[in-house]
Design a protein around this motif. Structure first.
Motif, PDB file in Angstrom:
ATOM      1  N   ILE A   1      86.277  -5.426   0.546  1.00  0.00           N
ATOM      2  CA  ILE A   1      86.061  -5.156  -0.869  1.00  0.00           C
ATOM      3  C   ILE A   1      84.591  -4.805  -1.022  1.00  0.00           C
ATOM      4  CG2 ILE A   1      86.016  -6.208  -3.170  1.00  0.00           C
ATOM      5  CD1 ILE A   1      88.407  -7.888  -2.298  1.00  0.00           C
ATOM      6  N   PRO A   2      84.313  -3.727  -1.774  1.00  0.00           N
ATOM      7  CA  PRO A   2      85.171  -2.952  -2.652  1.00  0.00           C
ATOM      8  C   PRO A   2      86.071  -1.983  -1.880  1.00  0.00           C
ATOM      9  CG  PRO A   2      82.957  -2.023  -2.686  1.00  0.00           C
ATOM     10  CD  PRO A   2      82.904  -3.268  -1.831  1.00  0.00           C
ATOM     11  N   PHE A   3      87.002  -1.415  -2.600  1.00  0.00           N
ATOM     12  CA  PHE A   3      88.040  -0.582  -1.989  1.00  0.00           C
ATOM     13  C   PHE A   3      87.492   0.580  -1.187  1.00  0.00           C
ATOM     14  CE2 PHE A   3      87.150   1.772  -5.803  1.00  0.00           C
ATOM     15  CZ  PHE A   3      87.429   3.094  -5.499  1.00  0.00           C
ATOM     16  N   ILE A   4      86.334   1.085  -1.539  1.00  0.00           N
ATOM     17  CA  ILE A   4      85.775   2.238  -0.822  1.00  0.00           C
ATOM     18  C   ILE A   4      85.500   1.924   0.644  1.00  0.00           C
ATOM     19  CG2 ILE A   4      84.832   3.487  -2.799  1.00  0.00           C
ATOM     20  CD1 ILE A   4      82.151   1.941  -1.234  1.00  0.00           C
ATOM     21  N   LEU A   5      85.332   0.646   0.967  1.00  0.00           N
ATOM     22  CA  LEU A   5      85.108   0.271   2.365  1.00  0.00           C
ATOM     23  C   LEU A   5      86.340   0.515   3.218  1.00  0.00           C
ATOM     24  CD1 LEU A   5      83.147  -3.089   1.885  1.00  0.00           C
ATOM     25  CD2 LEU A   5      82.213  -0.833   2.427  1.00  0.00           C
ATOM     26  N   ARG A   6      87.487   0.650   2.571  1.00  0.00           N
ATOM     27  CA  ARG A   6      88.731   0.885   3.310  1.00  0.00           C
ATOM     28  C   ARG A   6      88.991   2.381   3.530  1.00  0.00           C
ATOM     29  NH1 ARG A   6      89.989  -3.403  -0.366  1.00  0.00           N
ATOM     30  NH2 ARG A   6      91.222  -2.056  -1.706  1.00  0.00           N
ATOM     31  N   TYR A   7      88.140   3.245   3.010  1.00  0.00           N
ATOM     32  CA  TYR A   7      88.285   4.679   3.246  1.00  0.00           C
ATOM     33  C   TYR A   7      87.964   4.976   4.709  1.00  0.00           C
ATOM     34  CZ  TYR A   7      88.730   6.211  -1.636  1.00  0.00           C
ATOM     35  OH  TYR A   7      89.173   6.458  -2.912  1.00  0.00           O
ATOM     36  N   ASP A   8      88.703   5.892   5.277  1.00  0.00           N
ATOM     37  CA  ASP A   8      88.490   6.294   6.669  1.00  0.00           C
ATOM     38  C   ASP A   8      87.128   6.987   6.791  1.00  0.00           C
ATOM     39  OD1 ASP A   8      88.633   7.190   9.282  1.00  0.00           O
ATOM     40  OD2 ASP A   8      90.254   8.613   8.916  1.00  0.00           O
ATOM     41  N   CYS A   9      86.270   6.465   7.654  1.00  0.00           N
ATOM     42  CA  CYS A   9      84.949   7.075   7.836  1.00  0.00           C
ATOM     43  C   CYS A   9      84.791   7.657   9.241  1.00  0.00           C
ATOM     44  CB  CYS A   9      83.844   6.065   7.515  1.00  0.00           C
ATOM     45  SG  CYS A   9      83.810   4.616   8.575  1.00  0.00           S
ATOM     46  N   SER A  10      85.914   7.861   9.945  1.00  0.00           N
ATOM     47  CA  SER A  10      85.821   8.409  11.306  1.00  0.00           C
ATOM     48  C   SER A  10      85.275   9.838  11.291  1.00  0.00           C
ATOM     49  CB  SER A  10      87.178   8.357  12.014  1.00  0.00           C
ATOM     50  OG  SER A  10      88.151   9.065  11.291  1.00  0.00           O
ATOM     51  N   ASN A  11      85.579  10.602  10.238  1.00  0.00           N
ATOM     52  CA  ASN A  11      84.929  11.888  10.007  1.00  0.00           C
ATOM     53  C   ASN A  11      83.968  11.639   8.848  1.00  0.00           C
ATOM     54  OD1 ASN A  11      84.166  14.391   8.912  1.00  0.00           O
ATOM     55  ND2 ASN A  11      86.030  15.374   9.655  1.00  0.00           N
ATOM     56  N   PHE A  12      82.708  11.365   9.179  1.00  0.00           N
ATOM     57  CA  PHE A  12      81.771  10.885   8.167  1.00  0.00           C
ATOM     58  C   PHE A  12      81.498  11.908   7.080  1.00  0.00           C
ATOM     59  CE2 PHE A  12      78.101   8.506   6.585  1.00  0.00           C
ATOM     60  CZ  PHE A  12      78.624   7.223   6.651  1.00  0.00           C
ATOM     61  N   GLU A  13      81.466  13.173   7.428  1.00  0.00           N
ATOM     62  CA  GLU A  13      81.241  14.213   6.412  1.00  0.00           C
ATOM     63  C   GLU A  13      82.379  14.213   5.386  1.00  0.00           C
ATOM     64  OE1 GLU A  13      78.638  16.162   5.744  1.00  0.00           O
ATOM     65  OE2 GLU A  13      77.513  15.283   7.406  1.00  0.00           O
ATOM     66  N   SER A  14      83.614  14.084   5.856  1.00  0.00           N
ATOM     67  CA  SER A  14      84.761  14.020   4.944  1.00  0.00           C
ATOM     68  C   SER A  14      84.703  12.766   4.083  1.00  0.00           C
ATOM     69  CB  SER A  14      86.081  14.043   5.714  1.00  0.00           C
ATOM     70  OG  SER A  14      86.256  15.281   6.342  1.00  0.00           O
ATOM     71  N   PHE A  15      84.296  11.666   4.686  1.00  0.00           N
ATOM     72  CA  PHE A  15      84.125  10.417   3.950  1.00  0.00           C
ATOM     73  C   PHE A  15      83.114  10.600   2.821  1.00  0.00           C
ATOM     74  CE2 PHE A  15      81.320   6.659   3.652  1.00  0.00           C
ATOM     75  CZ  PHE A  15      82.193   5.765   3.057  1.00  0.00           C
ATOM     76  N   LEU A  16      81.969  11.216   3.129  1.00  0.00           N
ATOM     77  CA  LEU A  16      80.950  11.452   2.097  1.00  0.00           C
ATOM     78  C   LEU A  16      81.468  12.381   1.013  1.00  0.00           C
ATOM     79  CD1 LEU A  16      77.711  11.756   4.277  1.00  0.00           C
ATOM     80  CD2 LEU A  16      78.486   9.796   2.909  1.00  0.00           C
TER      81      LEU A  16
END
Length: 173
Positions: free
Chosen positions: A32-47
């Protein structure tokens, strides 16, 4: 004396952010918060997803615009994260509220959550949010103390999806 700041997600702290996520995953806790559960393996896509949450006018139904920040210490270590919803929908009025926040496991019990929420309240004020709803699970004593330390006033308790939650309001003027 240690210095702290909130920064928006960026490539500058990519390694530190991933390190925090990996540490958290090892605990098996829900992040928590929920954004920590977003996939960050492709960091540019995560951003790109973080930017979309902040600025898009066509988010999925039930999702509101929000801005995310990372709590950084003077050594550049990512200590935690916060997500500030610009407005509330019916679901967020029930559970979630305006601000979600979390501190990486190794940095807890050091005042970082209270610091992070205080800094997030300053950012919420800049967004024009003068009355802030923050919720937590009733059994999360640490989070309740963090909210109370930031002038949170308990408004109500309820059971949502089988979990007892508390709703706190904070005057943010």
């Amino acid at each position: 004396m240690e210095e702290y700041k909130l920064v928006e997600p960026s490539c500058d702290y990519q390694d530190e952010y991933i390190n925090m996520i990996n540490e958290w995953k090892l605990t098996g806790e829900r992040m928590i918060p929920f954004i920590l559960r977003y996939d960050c393996s492709n960091f540019e896509s995560f951003l790109d997803e973080m930017l979309k949450l902040k600025t898009s006018t066509s988010l999925k139904e039930g999702i509101v615009n929000s801005t995310s920040f990372w709590l950084i210490n003077s050594q550049g270590r990512v200590l935690g994260a916060t997500n500030i919803r610009h407005e509330l929908n019916r679901n967020l009025l029930n559970i979630g509220g305006h601000i979600g926040y979390g501190i990486r496991p190794s940095e807890r019990l050091k005042g970082n959550a209270t610091r992070l929420l205080a800094m997030a309240l300053d950012k919420a004020k800049l967004l024009g949010i003068k009355k802030v709803l923050v919720t937590c699970d009733k059994d999360n004593i640490g989070s309740a103390k963090t909210i109370i330390n930031n002038n949170g006033m308990l408004d109500s308790e309820d059971v949502v999806n089988g979990t007892e939650i508390q709703r706190y309001w904070i005057k943010n003027e």
